[in-house]
Design a protein around this motif. Structure first.
Motif, PDB file in Angstrom:
ATOM      1  N   ALA A 280     -30.851 -32.723 -41.913  1.00 29.23           N
ATOM      2  CA  ALA A 280     -29.652 -32.446 -41.732  1.00 29.23           C
ATOM      3  C   ALA A 280     -29.316 -30.926 -42.844  1.00 29.23           C
ATOM      4  N   VAL A 281     -30.354 -31.881 -44.427  1.00 31.44           N
ATOM      5  CA  VAL A 281     -30.309 -30.985 -44.929  1.00 31.44           C
ATOM      6  C   VAL A 281     -31.603 -30.607 -46.500  1.00 31.44           C
ATOM      7  N   PRO A 282     -31.942 -29.699 -46.470  1.00 31.56           N
ATOM      8  CA  PRO A 282     -32.550 -29.497 -47.332  1.00 31.56           C
ATOM      9  C   PRO A 282     -33.463 -30.343 -48.507  1.00 31.56           C
ATOM     10  N   VAL A 283     -34.542 -30.708 -48.866  1.00 33.32           N
ATOM     11  CA  VAL A 283     -34.708 -31.073 -50.530  1.00 33.32           C
ATOM     12  C   VAL A 283     -33.676 -29.926 -51.000  1.00 33.32           C
ATOM     13  N   ARG A 284     -33.022 -30.437 -52.773  1.00 36.07           N
ATOM     14  CA  ARG A 284     -32.618 -29.759 -52.908  1.00 36.07           C
ATOM     15  C   ARG A 284     -33.224 -28.929 -54.273  1.00 36.07           C
ATOM     16  N   ALA A 285     -34.409 -29.934 -54.902  1.00 32.63           N
ATOM     17  CA  ALA A 285     -35.075 -30.118 -55.765  1.00 32.63           C
ATOM     18  C   ALA A 285     -35.963 -28.113 -55.001  1.00 32.63           C
ATOM     19  N   GLU A 286     -36.746 -28.927 -54.161  1.00 28.58           N
ATOM     20  CA  GLU A 286     -38.274 -27.985 -53.586  1.00 28.58           C
ATOM     21  C   GLU A 286     -36.571 -26.666 -53.155  1.00 28.58           C
ATOM     22  N   LEU A 287     -35.788 -26.349 -52.561  1.00 26.62           N
ATOM     23  CA  LEU A 287     -34.876 -25.339 -52.376  1.00 26.62           C
ATOM     24  C   LEU A 287     -34.707 -24.585 -53.569  1.00 26.62           C
ATOM     25  N   ALA A 288     -34.428 -25.375 -55.716  1.00 29.07           N
ATOM     26  CA  ALA A 288     -34.030 -24.652 -56.159  1.00 29.07           C
ATOM     27  C   ALA A 288     -35.961 -24.568 -56.326  1.00 29.07           C
ATOM     28  N   THR A 289     -37.024 -24.673 -56.169  1.00 32.45           N
ATOM     29  CA  THR A 289     -38.165 -24.326 -57.221  1.00 32.45           C
ATOM     30  C   THR A 289     -38.744 -22.795 -55.784  1.00 32.45           C
ATOM     31  N   ARG A 290     -37.736 -22.862 -54.614  1.00 38.71           N
ATOM     32  CA  ARG A 290     -38.221 -22.097 -53.930  1.00 38.71           C
ATOM     33  C   ARG A 290     -37.675 -21.059 -54.068  1.00 38.71           C
ATOM     34  N   LEU A 291     -36.130 -21.201 -54.829  1.00 38.06           N
ATOM     35  CA  LEU A 291     -35.347 -19.414 -54.846  1.00 38.06           C
ATOM     36  C   LEU A 291     -36.266 -19.483 -56.385  1.00 38.06           C
ATOM     37  N   SER A 292     -36.855 -19.938 -57.189  1.00 40.12           N
ATOM     38  CA  SER A 292     -37.563 -19.477 -58.644  1.00 40.12           C
ATOM     39  C   SER A 292     -38.801 -18.348 -58.055  1.00 40.12           C
ATOM     40  N   GLU A 293     -38.642 -19.474 -57.425  1.00 41.03           N
ATOM     41  CA  GLU A 293     -40.747 -18.641 -56.426  1.00 41.03           C
ATOM     42  C   GLU A 293     -39.849 -17.024 -56.271  1.00 41.03           C
ATOM     43  N   MET A 294     -38.786 -17.366 -55.775  1.00 36.97           N
ATOM     44  CA  MET A 294     -38.843 -16.056 -54.678  1.00 36.97           C
ATOM     45  C   MET A 294     -37.983 -14.771 -55.831  1.00 36.97           C
ATOM     46  N   GLN A 295     -37.331 -15.647 -56.750  1.00 38.09           N
ATOM     47  CA  GLN A 295     -36.630 -14.332 -57.958  1.00 38.09           C
ATOM     48  C   GLN A 295     -38.171 -14.568 -58.200  1.00 38.09           C
ATOM     49  N   ALA A 296     -38.742 -15.189 -58.796  1.00 38.76           N
ATOM     50  CA  ALA A 296     -39.947 -14.450 -59.757  1.00 38.76           C
ATOM     51  C   ALA A 296     -40.801 -13.186 -59.114  1.00 38.76           C
ATOM     52  N   ARG A 297     -41.084 -13.739 -57.423  1.00 36.13           N
ATOM     53  CA  ARG A 297     -41.783 -12.674 -56.602  1.00 36.13           C
ATOM     54  C   ARG A 297     -40.925 -10.994 -56.878  1.00 36.13           C
ATOM     55  N   ILE A 298     -39.760 -11.134 -56.723  1.00 37.53           N
ATOM     56  CA  ILE A 298     -38.757 -10.031 -56.747  1.00 37.53           C
ATOM     57  C   ILE A 298     -38.938  -9.760 -58.698  1.00 37.53           C
ATOM     58  N   SER A 299     -38.915 -10.591 -59.359  1.00 40.97           N
ATOM     59  CA  SER A 299     -39.146  -9.346 -60.330  1.00 40.97           C
ATOM     60  C   SER A 299     -40.111  -9.497 -60.225  1.00 40.97           C
ATOM     61  N   ARG A 300     -41.698  -9.196 -60.606  1.00 42.52           N
ATOM     62  CA  ARG A 300     -42.712  -8.647 -60.004  1.00 42.52           C
ATOM     63  C   ARG A 300     -42.712  -7.724 -59.058  1.00 42.52           C
TER      64      ARG A 300
END
Length: 487
Positions: A280-300
């Motif tokens: 039903a729901v994803p893991v919030r910590a994993e989602l936050a980590t994934r968002l941080s990674e995606m934000q870093a990739r967008i910045s780079r």
């Protein structure tokens, strides 16, 4: 006839000797006591034949084998406690007691519990039901809806007192806390199917944006158990409710090895209730980590793209040349032209002044005054002509108005009144032109030369004269006395 001899009326004798007489009720009661005394509680195995469910809630059916048929009945309270209801063609073991029904002179089995005659019979019935529902398209994969990635509200259909709901809430709290609505139902027994179907339809009936929020996802959950314990989730009503649900639905009934028909109709099947919460729901910590990674990739990626564009611009600028090299020749040319500009302007002024000199002699204040005087005289003459024309037109209009006024006075009806005529008007001041019209109207108004007069029509019947007083009766003449005769 030992049974009959024991009856309360065994001492009765008929006209044919010592043979006793019995009523129909006595015979029926004796048979009932014998059958109920001989068979107290029995278990009968057979195939279910005709099944009848009247509005009273009782259940009537037949138990048969190749050689005989027994009528069976389950009262309303007994039907409500049954785990599995008998269906036609199903082989069952019915537990109850034998009795008789005097109204139809038959014996019957009062059944208080029904169980399948082995798991094979129950599985055969389950497979037949699965094929019938699949033929209707209720299990078609094209009907299944995707599960929302992060639902805001989750509806859970389960027992509120079991460990299942605690596991689901604990798992949701660990992964990603969401708002949960619990619809309490019985997950076992006769009421299970009806309550689960009603819960699914109830969640779908909630209006979006209402006082009670409408779930974005429904989880139908129950712990493990036997085939009989999970039978409520194999009922047709539950399967149809799951297939008709507009809200995505996850089925989490039993353990991983348990399979029910709601699993085929649901949009997703979870092996356990805990697994349903994970779906039903994803893991919030994993989602936050994934968002941080995606934000870093967008910045780079942004920095890399900007650097490459800057390098490309620098490469192109080398081919353009230096700006000073482009503007210096134009600037030098402008300096040369600026030195020649002032003498050229002076030369133009001298030429224009020489061309204006002949005209200057022809233009003088006296000549302008003469021109103005001529134009003023011309305008004065035009003004006089316009004034005379306007006066002439006004005079003609006055003459014409005077002629029309004289004609109006001559032809007006007032002149006719001066010659002795009159105008008759009705009550509404309408002009009357015929005697027939005036006959029925009263009062009338006659207009003379010097005023108006209100009158009544002369042809109205005159008032009846007052009756004269009755004349006094005359007194009768007195008869002279008889003088007799001289002869």
């Amino acid at each position: 006839m030992d049974i009959l001899d024991d009856g309360p009326e065994a001492s009765k004798t008929g006209p044919s000797g010592n043979t006793p007489e019995f009523t129909v009720s006595e015979i029926s009661g004796a048979v009932k006591r014998v059958i109920e005394g001989e068979f107290t509680r029995v278990r009968v195995r057979g195939e279910v034949g005709r099944v009848s469910r009247p509005g009273s809630g009782h259940l009537y059916f037949d138990l048969k084998d190749p050689n005989a048929v027994i009528a069976a009945v389950s009262w309303k309270g007994q039907v409500a406690r049954m785990q599995i209801r008998p269906e036609e063609g199903m082989e069952v073991i019915a537990t109850g007691k034998l009795t008789t029904f005097p109204g139809q002179s038959k014996y019957q089995l009062i059944v208080d519990d029904v169980e399948p005659a082995g798991a094979g019979a129950l599985m055969a019935m389950l497979e037949a039901r699965r094929k019938a529902l699949a033929a209707e398209g209720l299990f078609d994969p094209a009907r299944k809806k995707p599960i929302p990635y992060l639902p805001a509200v989750i509806g859970v259909v389960t027992s509120p007192s079991g460990a299942v709901i605690r596991d689901i809430l604990h798992r949701l709290r660990d992964r990603f806390p969401r708002r949960v609505l619990i619809w309490p139902v019985a997950v076992q027994g006769q009421a299970c199917a009806a309550e689960v179907a009603a819960a699914i339809r109830g969640f779908n009936a909630l209006a979006p944006g209402g006082k009670v929020p409408r779930p974005d996802l429904i989880i139908v959950a129950r712990g493990g158990g036997s085939l009989e314990d999970l039978w409520g989730f194999n009922e047709e009503a539950v399967v149809r409710a799951a297939a008709e649900s507009k809200i995505p639905l996850i089925s989490a009934v039993g353990h991983e090895t348990d399979t029910t028909l709601i699993d085929f109709a649901a949009d997703r099947r979870a092996p356990t209730p805990t697994a349903a919460a994970e779906m039903a729901v994803p893991v919030r910590a994993e989602l936050a980590t994934r968002l941080s990674e995606m934000q870093a990739r967008i910045s780079r990626a942004t920095q890399t793209r900007m650097a490459s564009r800057a390098q490309r611009l620098a490469d192109l600028s080398r081919a353009l040349g230096r700006p000073e090299a482009i503007t210096r020749p134009r600037r030098q040319r402008f300096d040369l032209v600026a030195d020649r500009l002032l003498p050229a302007l002076r030369m133009v002024v001298v030429r224009k002044r020489a061309a204006f000199a002949p005209l200057e002699a022809r233009i003088s204040p006296k000549l302008l005054q003469t021109y103005l005087r001529v134009e003023r005289d011309r305008l004065a003459g035009l003004s006089d002509r316009l004034l005379r024309a306007e006066q002439a037109r006004l005079t003609r209009a006055q003459d014409r108005f005077a002629r029309l006024a004289a004609m109006l006075q001559t032809l007006g009806y007032q002149e006719t009144l001066r010659r002795g005529y009159a105008v008759v008007r009705g009550p509404a001041d309408q002009v009357l032109t015929s005697a027939a019209t005036a006959a029925g109207l009263a009062p009338l108004e006659i207009e003379f030369q010097d005023g108006r007069l209100r009158v009544l029509p002369s042809d109205a019947p005159p008032p009846a004269p007052a009756p004269k007083p009755a004349a006094k009766p005359r007194k009768a003449a007195k008869t002279p006395p008889d003088q007799g005769s001289l002869f």
